[in-house]
Design an enzyme around this catalytic site. Structure first.
Site, PDB file in Angstrom:
ATOM      1  N   ASP A  57       0.843  -1.197   0.000  1.00 45.06           N
ATOM      2  CA  ASP A  57       0.000   0.000   0.000  1.00 45.06           C
ATOM      3  C   ASP A  57       0.880   1.250   0.000  1.00 45.06           C
ATOM      4  OD1 ASP A  57      -1.799   2.075   0.752  1.00 45.06           O
ATOM      5  OD2 ASP A  57      -3.055   0.607   1.803  1.00 45.06           O
ATOM      6  N   PHE A  77       1.467   6.733  -9.897  1.00 46.18           N
ATOM      7  CA  PHE A  77       0.197   6.521 -10.595  1.00 46.18           C
ATOM      8  C   PHE A  77      -0.891   6.012  -9.654  1.00 46.18           C
ATOM      9  CE2 PHE A  77       3.239   5.877 -14.106  1.00 46.18           C
ATOM     10  CZ  PHE A  77       2.613   6.499 -15.172  1.00 46.18           C
ATOM     11  N   THR A 120      -4.976  14.538 -12.944  1.00 45.53           N
ATOM     12  CA  THR A 120      -6.052  14.531 -13.930  1.00 45.53           C
ATOM     13  C   THR A 120      -6.534  15.947 -14.244  1.00 45.53           C
ATOM     14  OG1 THR A 120      -8.368  13.884 -14.211  1.00 45.53           O
ATOM     15  CG2 THR A 120      -7.615  14.137 -11.964  1.00 45.53           C
ATOM     16  N   ASP A 121      -7.110  16.115 -15.423  1.00 48.11           N
ATOM     17  CA  ASP A 121      -7.713  17.412 -15.759  1.00 48.11           C
ATOM     18  C   ASP A 121      -8.972  17.687 -14.931  1.00 48.11           C
ATOM     19  OD1 ASP A 121      -9.387  15.545 -16.988  1.00 48.11           O
ATOM     20  OD2 ASP A 121      -9.270  16.444 -18.990  1.00 48.11           O
ATOM     21  N   GLU A 122      -9.508  16.655 -14.281  1.00 48.06           N
ATOM     22  CA  GLU A 122     -10.760  16.838 -13.534  1.00 48.06           C
ATOM     23  C   GLU A 122     -10.594  17.762 -12.330  1.00 48.06           C
ATOM     24  OE1 GLU A 122     -13.016  13.326 -12.733  1.00 48.06           O
ATOM     25  OE2 GLU A 122     -12.457  12.424 -14.633  1.00 48.06           O
ATOM     26  N   TYR A 147     -13.772  11.769  -6.191  1.00 48.40           N
ATOM     27  CA  TYR A 147     -12.523  11.395  -6.894  1.00 48.40           C
ATOM     28  C   TYR A 147     -11.691  12.629  -7.221  1.00 48.40           C
ATOM     29  CZ  TYR A 147      -9.425  10.507 -10.840  1.00 48.40           C
ATOM     30  OH  TYR A 147      -8.334  10.497 -11.685  1.00 48.40           O
ATOM     31  N   LYS A 151      -7.974  14.031  -5.824  1.00 47.45           N
ATOM     32  CA  LYS A 151      -6.821  14.253  -6.712  1.00 47.45           C
ATOM     33  C   LYS A 151      -6.343  15.710  -6.565  1.00 47.45           C
ATOM     34  CE  LYS A 151      -5.090  11.833  -9.211  1.00 47.45           C
ATOM     35  NZ  LYS A 151      -4.011  10.805  -9.034  1.00 47.45           N
ATOM     36  N   ASN A 246     -19.765  11.776 -25.793  1.00 50.67           N
ATOM     37  CA  ASN A 246     -19.898  10.348 -25.477  1.00 50.67           C
ATOM     38  C   ASN A 246     -20.740   9.615 -26.513  1.00 50.67           C
ATOM     39  OD1 ASN A 246     -18.370  10.799 -23.198  1.00 50.67           O
ATOM     40  ND2 ASN A 246     -20.143  10.968 -21.828  1.00 50.67           N
TER      41      ASN A 246
HETATM   42  P1  NAD Z   1      -6.435   2.242 -12.337  1.00 51.08           P
HETATM   43  O1  NAD Z   1      -7.589   2.274 -11.402  1.00 51.08           O
HETATM   44  O2  NAD Z   1      -6.524   1.436 -13.586  1.00 51.08           O
HETATM   45  O3  NAD Z   1      -5.120   1.751 -11.564  1.00 51.08           O
HETATM   46  C1  NAD Z   1      -4.825   2.152 -10.262  1.00 51.08           C
HETATM   47  C2  NAD Z   1      -3.758   1.213  -9.697  1.00 51.08           C
HETATM   48  O4  NAD Z   1      -3.392   1.671  -8.398  1.00 51.08           O
HETATM   49  C3  NAD Z   1      -4.241  -0.238  -9.547  1.00 51.08           C
HETATM   50  O5  NAD Z   1      -3.263  -1.134 -10.012  1.00 51.08           O
HETATM   51  C4  NAD Z   1      -4.441  -0.389  -8.035  1.00 51.08           C
HETATM   52  O6  NAD Z   1      -4.241  -1.721  -7.567  1.00 51.08           O
HETATM   53  C5  NAD Z   1      -3.389   0.567  -7.502  1.00 51.08           C
HETATM   54  N1  NAD Z   1      -3.705   1.056  -6.149  1.00 51.08           N
HETATM   55  C6  NAD Z   1      -4.901   1.548  -5.713  1.00 51.08           C
HETATM   56  N2  NAD Z   1      -4.809   1.867  -4.403  1.00 51.08           N
HETATM   57  C7  NAD Z   1      -3.533   1.598  -4.024  1.00 51.08           C
HETATM   58  C8  NAD Z   1      -2.817   1.737  -2.806  1.00 51.08           C
HETATM   59  N3  NAD Z   1      -3.409   2.221  -1.703  1.00 51.08           N
HETATM   60  N4  NAD Z   1      -1.518   1.377  -2.774  1.00 51.08           N
HETATM   61  C9  NAD Z   1      -0.909   0.881  -3.885  1.00 51.08           C
HETATM   62  N5  NAD Z   1      -1.539   0.703  -5.057  1.00 51.08           N
HETATM   63  C10 NAD Z   1      -2.827   1.072  -5.127  1.00 51.08           C
HETATM   64  O7  NAD Z   1      -6.123   3.782 -12.666  1.00 51.08           O
HETATM   65  P2  NAD Z   1      -5.554   4.462 -13.994  1.00 51.08           P
HETATM   66  O8  NAD Z   1      -6.679   4.790 -14.880  1.00 51.08           O
HETATM   67  O9  NAD Z   1      -4.413   3.670 -14.497  1.00 51.08           O
HETATM   68  O10 NAD Z   1      -5.021   5.827 -13.377  1.00 51.08           O
HETATM   69  C11 NAD Z   1      -3.675   5.949 -12.929  1.00 51.08           C
HETATM   70  C12 NAD Z   1      -3.421   7.371 -12.491  1.00 51.08           C
HETATM   71  O11 NAD Z   1      -3.654   8.255 -13.570  1.00 51.08           O
HETATM   72  C13 NAD Z   1      -4.337   7.844 -11.361  1.00 51.08           C
HETATM   73  O12 NAD Z   1      -3.570   8.647 -10.490  1.00 51.08           O
HETATM   74  C14 NAD Z   1      -5.392   8.680 -12.066  1.00 51.08           C
HETATM   75  O13 NAD Z   1      -5.895   9.676 -11.221  1.00 51.08           O
HETATM   76  C15 NAD Z   1      -4.580   9.266 -13.198  1.00 51.08           C
HETATM   77  N6  NAD Z   1      -5.321   9.639 -14.409  1.00 51.08           N
HETATM   78  C16 NAD Z   1      -6.107   8.730 -15.049  1.00 51.08           C
HETATM   79  C17 NAD Z   1      -6.750   9.078 -16.240  1.00 51.08           C
HETATM   80  C18 NAD Z   1      -7.601   8.086 -16.994  1.00 51.08           C
HETATM   81  O14 NAD Z   1      -8.206   8.464 -18.004  1.00 51.08           O
HETATM   82  N7  NAD Z   1      -7.681   6.837 -16.596  1.00 51.08           N
HETATM   83  C19 NAD Z   1      -6.581  10.361 -16.755  1.00 51.08           C
HETATM   84  C20 NAD Z   1      -5.766  11.281 -16.073  1.00 51.08           C
HETATM   85  C21 NAD Z   1      -5.132  10.898 -14.908  1.00 51.08           C
HETATM   86  O1  TDX Z   2     -21.245   3.368 -18.915  1.00 53.16           O
HETATM   87  C1  TDX Z   2     -20.884   4.534 -18.977  1.00 53.16           C
HETATM   88  N1  TDX Z   2     -21.608   5.415 -19.734  1.00 53.16           N
HETATM   89  C2  TDX Z   2     -21.272   6.732 -19.863  1.00 53.16           C
HETATM   90  O2  TDX Z   2     -21.970   7.489 -20.568  1.00 53.16           O
HETATM   91  C3  TDX Z   2     -19.704   5.024 -18.292  1.00 53.16           C
HETATM   92  C4  TDX Z   2     -18.879   4.091 -17.440  1.00 53.16           C
HETATM   93  C5  TDX Z   2     -19.370   6.343 -18.438  1.00 53.16           C
HETATM   94  N2  TDX Z   2     -20.136   7.186 -19.191  1.00 53.16           N
HETATM   95  C6  TDX Z   2     -19.696   8.594 -19.385  1.00 53.16           C
HETATM   96  C7  TDX Z   2     -19.295   9.353 -18.156  1.00 53.16           C
HETATM   97  C8  TDX Z   2     -18.231  10.307 -18.700  1.00 53.16           C
HETATM   98  O3  TDX Z   2     -18.846  11.435 -19.280  1.00 53.16           O
HETATM   99  O4  TDX Z   2     -18.509   8.518 -20.201  1.00 53.16           O
HETATM  100  C9  TDX Z   2     -17.558   9.509 -19.808  1.00 53.16           C
HETATM  101  C10 TDX Z   2     -16.276   8.819 -19.384  1.00 53.16           C
HETATM  102  O5  TDX Z   2     -16.529   8.126 -18.175  1.00 53.16           O
HETATM  103  P1  TDX Z   2     -15.374   7.380 -17.326  1.00 53.16           P
HETATM  104  O6  TDX Z   2     -14.694   6.376 -18.190  1.00 53.16           O
HETATM  105  O7  TDX Z   2     -15.967   6.935 -16.046  1.00 53.16           O
HETATM  106  O8  TDX Z   2     -14.306   8.550 -17.147  1.00 53.16           O
HETATM  107  P2  TDX Z   2     -14.359  10.002 -16.415  1.00 53.16           P
HETATM  108  O9  TDX Z   2     -15.375  10.060 -15.359  1.00 53.16           O
HETATM  109  O10 TDX Z   2     -14.394  11.041 -17.516  1.00 53.16           O
HETATM  110  O11 TDX Z   2     -12.899   9.976 -15.715  1.00 53.16           O
HETATM  111  C11 TDX Z   2     -11.754   9.428 -16.413  1.00 53.16           C
HETATM  112  O12 TDX Z   2     -10.938  10.443 -16.929  1.00 53.16           O
HETATM  113  C12 TDX Z   2     -10.226  11.239 -16.011  1.00 53.16           C
HETATM  114  C13 TDX Z   2     -10.945   8.514 -15.509  1.00 53.16           C
HETATM  115  O13 TDX Z   2     -11.766   7.489 -14.993  1.00 53.16           O
HETATM  116  C14 TDX Z   2     -10.291   9.304 -14.407  1.00 53.16           C
HETATM  117  O14 TDX Z   2      -9.461   8.455 -13.621  1.00 53.16           O
HETATM  118  C15 TDX Z   2      -9.450  10.393 -15.023  1.00 53.16           C
HETATM  119  O15 TDX Z   2      -8.929  11.215 -14.026  1.00 53.16           O
END
Ligand code: NAD
Ligand code: TDX
Length: 331
Positions: A57, A77, A120-122, A147, A151, A246
């Site tokens: 962790d 990450f 993240t941009d969020e 979330y 962040k 979407n």
């Molecule tokens: P993910 O949920 O796929 O992966 C997260 C990983 O972190 C997993 O392997 C999980 O086991 C591990 N984890 C969770 N809690 C933990 C802990 N307490 N200790 C150690 N490991 C732990 O997420 P992702 O989509 O790969 O996102 C990775 C990073 O990028 C995050 O910080 C997220 O905020 C950021 N991010 C994601 C997106 C996106 O579109 N997915 C966009 C911008 C930024």
């Molecule tokens: O079933 C669905 N139907 C739908 O319309 C799901 C799962 C999502 N959505 C919509 C919600 C959002 O507008 O699609 C868009 C994308 O959804 P997610 O994949 O849940 O992403 P979002 O909430 O935009 O966040 C993602 O991008 C920024 C990542 O999960 C975050 O980790 C990252 O920071």
């Protein structure tokens, strides 16, 4: 270089480890990952021989101190990453995203280690559909969900540790990623695997919400540009000008899988659903000379669909539990 990658068994982290092993044989990679529901060691199977994997962790101060002591650079990450989960159960988001980041920052402060924070941009909230503006590094923080607020909190901790303690850190805020190894709870993989299973894709609300899509390989090449050429203390926004609503994404998935373009369902909206994200990545492009390699969203999406078709054994174990969770939410 001895590189510690937290969250390396997740979507973006595992792709980062693959890219690093492939392109940088001089880097010694250690992954720290708790293997939550979102982490999967199978995502690292292709590189298992070339890396060290530690299950643990990021909030475990003793373990983190030991691993950071043995690293030159940390890329963080690990996070709870899914907005819908954060609305049902916020606590793990506070624990991992805030306390976990704090724990890492204290360790890099003690050891003088270079640290890169993945965000993240969020954190910037959302934009109106008809607003010509995009997020820039100067946009005020205004997160909407548990979330994104955790962040944002973690980013602010990093900024404070830079200013108050001189920690050598950089931050990147990236837009929505797509590509291989993304959990089936997320929008694009959920709809691809729904189509494979004969389930109609589910669009929240009216489907008008806009996300700024970037291929995960482009996100990770930008992280490397920041590690190599970024100025410490700085924030870089990562995006590839990939705005799509979407509905258009679902229609494209349906088209690419040979289904009628209207074979989807509108379902109840996500509470507090951000309307639009859009990234201005000028600073990253002009200061660091980064450009994305995946020019066409259509081609990247087609390749991603192929990956999910070819790798059903990877996602199948997660699918039923994920859909059961959504069924409870009526989505
Ligand atoms: P993910 O949920 O796929 O992966 C997260 C990983 O972190 C997993 O392997 C999980 O086991 C591990 N984890 C969770 N809690 C933990 C802990 N307490 N200790 C150690 N490991 C732990 O997420 P992702 O989509 O790969 O996102 C990775 C990073 O990028 C995050 O910080 C997220 O905020 C950021 N991010 C994601 C997106 C996106 O579109 N997915 C966009 C911008 C930024
Ligand atoms: O079933 C669905 N139907 C739908 O319309 C799901 C799962 C999502 N959505 C919509 C919600 C959002 O507008 O699609 C868009 C994308 O959804 P997610 O994949 O849940 O992403 P979002 O909430 O935009 O966040 C993602 O991008 C920024 C990542 O999960 C975050 O980790 C990252 O920071």
């Amino acid at each position: 270089m001895r590189l510690l990658v937290t969250g390396g068994a997740g979507f973006i982290g595992s792709n980062f480890v693959h890219q690093t092993v492939r392109e940088r044989p001089d880097v010694r990679v250690t992954v720290l990952d708790a293997l939550t529901y979102a982490g999967d060691e199978a995502s690292l199977a292709p590189v298992a021989e070339q890396i060290t994997f530690v299950r643990g962790d990021v909030a475990d101060a003793e373990l983190v101190d030991r691993l950071v002591a043995d690293a030159d650079v940390v890329v963080h990450f690990a996070a709870e990453s899914h907005n819908d989960n954060s609305l049902s159960e916020p606590w793990p988001f506070v624990q991992t995203n805030v306390i976990g980041t704090y724990t890492l920052l204290e360790a890099v402060r003690r050891h003088g280690t270079r640290y890169h924070h993945i965000s993240t941009d969020e954190v910037y909230g959302d934009l109106e559909l008809d607003d010509p503006a995009k997020f820039t590094p100067e946009t005020p923080y205004n997160p909407s969900s548990p979330y994104s607020s955790t962040k944002a909190a973690s980013d602010l901790l990093v900024r404070a540790w830079v200013r108050s303690f001189g920690v050598q850190a950089t931050i990147s805020n990236c837009s929505n990623n797509y590509g291989p190894y993304q959990h089936v709870e997320k929008f694009i993989p959920r709809q691809i695997t729904n189509v494979v299973d004969g389930i109609r894709p589910k669009l929240y609300g009216t489907g008008e919400n806009v996300r700024d899509w970037i291929h995960v390989e482009d996100h990770n090449s930008a992280v490397w540009a920041i590690l190599e050429r970024g100025r410490t203390g700085e924030t870089y926004l990562i995006g590839a000008d990939g705005e799509e609503n979407n509905k258009a994404v679902v229609e494209l998935i349906l088209e690419l899988t040979g289904q009628p373009r209207d074979a989807y369902d509108l379902v109840s909206d996500r509470p507090g659903h951000d309307m639009r994200y859009a990234i201005d990545s000028t600073k990253l492009r002009t200061e660091l000379g980064w450009t994305p390699r995946y020019g066409s969203f259509r081609d990247g999406l087609a390749a991603t669909i192929e990956w999910y078709r070819a790798n059903e054994a990877w996602w199948r174990p997660q699918k039923d539990a994920t859909e059961a969770k959504y069924a409870q939410l009526g989505r």
